[in-house]
Design an enzyme around this catalytic site. Structure first.
Site, PDB file in Angstrom:
ATOM      1  N   ASP A 108      -1.869  80.423  30.714  1.00 62.79           N
ATOM      2  CA  ASP A 108      -0.617  79.690  30.425  1.00 62.79           C
ATOM      3  C   ASP A 108       0.336  79.735  31.618  1.00 62.79           C
ATOM      4  OD1 ASP A 108      -1.128  78.720  27.890  1.00 62.79           O
ATOM      5  OD2 ASP A 108      -0.305  80.480  26.866  1.00 62.79           O
ATOM      6  N   LYS A 142      -3.651  85.218  19.885  1.00 62.77           N
ATOM      7  CA  LYS A 142      -3.608  85.533  21.327  1.00 62.77           C
ATOM      8  C   LYS A 142      -3.541  87.041  21.620  1.00 62.77           C
ATOM      9  CE  LYS A 142      -1.657  81.238  23.127  1.00 62.77           C
ATOM     10  NZ  LYS A 142      -0.621  80.635  23.975  1.00 62.77           N
TER      11      LYS A 142
HETATM   12  P1  NDP Z   1       7.284  82.061  20.450  1.00 57.97           P
HETATM   13  O1  NDP Z   1       7.428  81.824  18.997  1.00 57.97           O
HETATM   14  O2  NDP Z   1       6.471  83.209  20.935  1.00 57.97           O
HETATM   15  O3  NDP Z   1       8.757  82.197  21.122  1.00 57.97           O
HETATM   16  C1  NDP Z   1       9.766  81.293  20.794  1.00 57.97           C
HETATM   17  C2  NDP Z   1      10.985  81.507  21.678  1.00 57.97           C
HETATM   18  O4  NDP Z   1      11.924  80.473  21.394  1.00 57.97           O
HETATM   19  C3  NDP Z   1      11.699  82.830  21.447  1.00 57.97           C
HETATM   20  O5  NDP Z   1      12.251  83.290  22.648  1.00 57.97           O
HETATM   21  C4  NDP Z   1      12.819  82.419  20.467  1.00 57.97           C
HETATM   22  O6  NDP Z   1      13.953  83.242  20.533  1.00 57.97           O
HETATM   23  C5  NDP Z   1      13.175  81.068  21.035  1.00 57.97           C
HETATM   24  N1  NDP Z   1      13.851  80.221  20.034  1.00 57.97           N
HETATM   25  C6  NDP Z   1      13.296  79.637  18.943  1.00 57.97           C
HETATM   26  N2  NDP Z   1      14.230  78.923  18.277  1.00 57.97           N
HETATM   27  C7  NDP Z   1      15.397  79.090  18.963  1.00 57.97           C
HETATM   28  C8  NDP Z   1      16.713  78.595  18.780  1.00 57.97           C
HETATM   29  N3  NDP Z   1      17.022  77.788  17.760  1.00 57.97           N
HETATM   30  N4  NDP Z   1      17.664  78.936  19.694  1.00 57.97           N
HETATM   31  C9  NDP Z   1      17.364  79.730  20.756  1.00 57.97           C
HETATM   32  N5  NDP Z   1      16.123  80.230  20.971  1.00 57.97           N
HETATM   33  C10 NDP Z   1      15.163  79.917  20.097  1.00 57.97           C
HETATM   34  O7  NDP Z   1       6.709  80.682  21.040  1.00 57.97           O
HETATM   35  P2  NDP Z   1       5.881  80.451  22.377  1.00 57.97           P
HETATM   36  O8  NDP Z   1       6.458  81.293  23.448  1.00 57.97           O
HETATM   37  O9  NDP Z   1       4.433  80.529  22.094  1.00 57.97           O
HETATM   38  O10 NDP Z   1       6.203  78.899  22.668  1.00 57.97           O
HETATM   39  C11 NDP Z   1       7.467  78.495  23.153  1.00 57.97           C
HETATM   40  C12 NDP Z   1       7.388  77.021  23.538  1.00 57.97           C
HETATM   41  O11 NDP Z   1       6.468  76.875  24.621  1.00 57.97           O
HETATM   42  C13 NDP Z   1       6.843  76.132  22.403  1.00 57.97           C
HETATM   43  O12 NDP Z   1       7.572  74.927  22.406  1.00 57.97           O
HETATM   44  C14 NDP Z   1       5.401  75.871  22.801  1.00 57.97           C
HETATM   45  O13 NDP Z   1       4.942  74.612  22.331  1.00 57.97           O
HETATM   46  C15 NDP Z   1       5.529  75.858  24.319  1.00 57.97           C
HETATM   47  N6  NDP Z   1       4.273  76.165  24.991  1.00 57.97           N
HETATM   48  C16 NDP Z   1       3.817  75.262  25.901  1.00 57.97           C
HETATM   49  C17 NDP Z   1       2.648  75.474  26.578  1.00 57.97           C
HETATM   50  C18 NDP Z   1       2.200  74.443  27.557  1.00 57.97           C
HETATM   51  O14 NDP Z   1       1.060  74.506  28.024  1.00 57.97           O
HETATM   52  N7  NDP Z   1       3.070  73.503  27.930  1.00 57.97           N
HETATM   53  C19 NDP Z   1       1.827  76.682  26.354  1.00 57.97           C
HETATM   54  C20 NDP Z   1       2.416  77.608  25.392  1.00 57.97           C
HETATM   55  C21 NDP Z   1       3.589  77.330  24.726  1.00 57.97           C
HETATM   56  P3  NDP Z   1      14.098  84.540  19.561  1.00 57.97           P
HETATM   57  O15 NDP Z   1      13.357  85.649  20.254  1.00 57.97           O
HETATM   58  O16 NDP Z   1      15.559  84.740  19.507  1.00 57.97           O
HETATM   59  O17 NDP Z   1      13.487  84.150  18.244  1.00 57.97           O
END
Ligand code: NDP
Length: 282
Positions: free
Chosen positions: A104, A68
């Site tokens: 998105d 992306k």
């Molecule tokens: P990223 O990997 O870019 O970001 C993940 C985020 O989740 C970060 O803020 C991370 O925090 C946080 N996180 C992960 N594990 C934990 C935990 N155990 N406790 C607290 N925070 C946590 O992922 P994306 O932003 O791309 O995706 C996020 C979600 O959105 C996914 O589930 C994805 O499937 C969904 N999504 C849905 C879409 C839709 O159309 N419905 C489109 C795009 C994404 P930290 O910075 O601390 O690691």
């Protein structure tokens, strides 16, 4: 008449990406001779793949993990939103030019308006997460006239960086809060709560962001970007409190709807697309 117009998605891993099912159903419903190809591309091959996209005259493209941000140097122009978000999930063709868009956040916003009946203008929102989905959702909420946004994230650096960028680029009222221990308490002043972390995503379906909804307003809308499963633990808890919810399928369907409309210039058959996705995911 045998030559089809091409669209598709580049990513890795990409085999489980359900967008093609929605788009193919939409093309068929409108009798369009268009195809959507789900294509595995490794990071080191992205430039060559984009040359192929140009050479074969693709009408549109989606990018997913991990392309992306990496795709940006291979494009000719970015939309304002893609530039603000710093990532591209959709590409459209304008003559010989490839233009990067990000649908998105727009998909989330359209779901919020059409499925939940909520306009974010003037609202006070809390957004959990600071990754790609959070970036896109935050940007669109701000552009739609949100009054105040609080970003809550586990890692401080990532959360602070997102907030600094949002303030610098939009001048909006955005603040960062490190995830409080033992949990984030949602007070009655919050109108909108969005989970944009990956907590609760399959296979960890029993996990839930550490958040307490007991003190929330009865009018709050609780949203989840996680779409697999559609009913996350967070949404189940919110419903148990009688609160309004919006699932991640809504965002997924509407980002596809917007992509279809950008590429074909035709109104998307939303119901057909949602039904195709639901059938695939159950
Ligand atoms: P990223 O990997 O870019 O970001 C993940 C985020 O989740 C970060 O803020 C991370 O925090 C946080 N996180 C992960 N594990 C934990 C935990 N155990 N406790 C607290 N925070 C946590 O992922 P994306 O932003 O791309 O995706 C996020 C979600 O959105 C996914 O589930 C994805 O499937 C969904 N999504 C849905 C879409 C839709 O159309 N419905 C489109 C795009 C994404 P930290 O910075 O601390 O690691």
């Amino acid at each position: 008449m045998y030559q089809a117009e091409l669209t598709g998605v580049l990513g890795t891993p990409v085999a489980e990406n359900p967008t093609g099912v929605m788009q193919e159903a939409a093309f068929a419903a409108l009798g369009l001779n268009w195809r959507y190809l789900t294509i595995e591309v490794q990071p080191e091959d992205l430039g060559k793949a984009m040359d192929g996209v140009r050479a074969m005259g693709f009408q549109g493209l989606n990018l997913t993990i991990p392309h992306k941000v990496a795709v940006i140097p291979f494009l000719d122009k970015l939309s304002r939103e893609a530039e603000l978000i710093g990532a591209v999930n959709t590409v459209r063709r304008e003559g010989k030019l490839l233009i990067g868009e990000n649908t998105d956040g727009r998909g989330f916003l359209r779901g919020l308006r059409e499925d939940a009946g909520v306009d974010p203008r003037g609202l006070n929102a809390v957004l959990m997460g600071a990754g790609g989905a959070a970036r896109a959702i935050a940007t669109e909420l701000i552009l739609a006239g949100l009054e105040q946004l609080t970003v809550v994230n586990r890692s401080v650096d990532r959360g602070q960086k997102l907030v600094e960028e949002l303030v610098e680029k939009t001048g909006a009222r955005v603040r960062f809060v490190e995830w409080p221990s033992p949990c984030l308490e949602i007070g009655p002043e919050v109108n909108l709560l969005v989970n944009a972390t990956s907590v609760g995503l399959y296979p960890n379906v029993e996990a839930m962001p550490a958040v307490e909804l007991r003190g929330a307003s009865k009018d709050i809308v609780v949203c989840d970007a996680v779409f697999n499963p559609a009913e996350t633990m967070l949404l189940r808890l919110a419903r148990a409190y009688g609160l309004k919810t919006l699932d991640g399928l809504s965002m997924l369907v509407f980002q596809g709807v917007i992509g279809f409309e950008i590429w074909t210039g035709k109104a998307a058959p939303e119901k057909v697309m949602k039904a195709a996705l639901l059938k695939e995911m159950t």
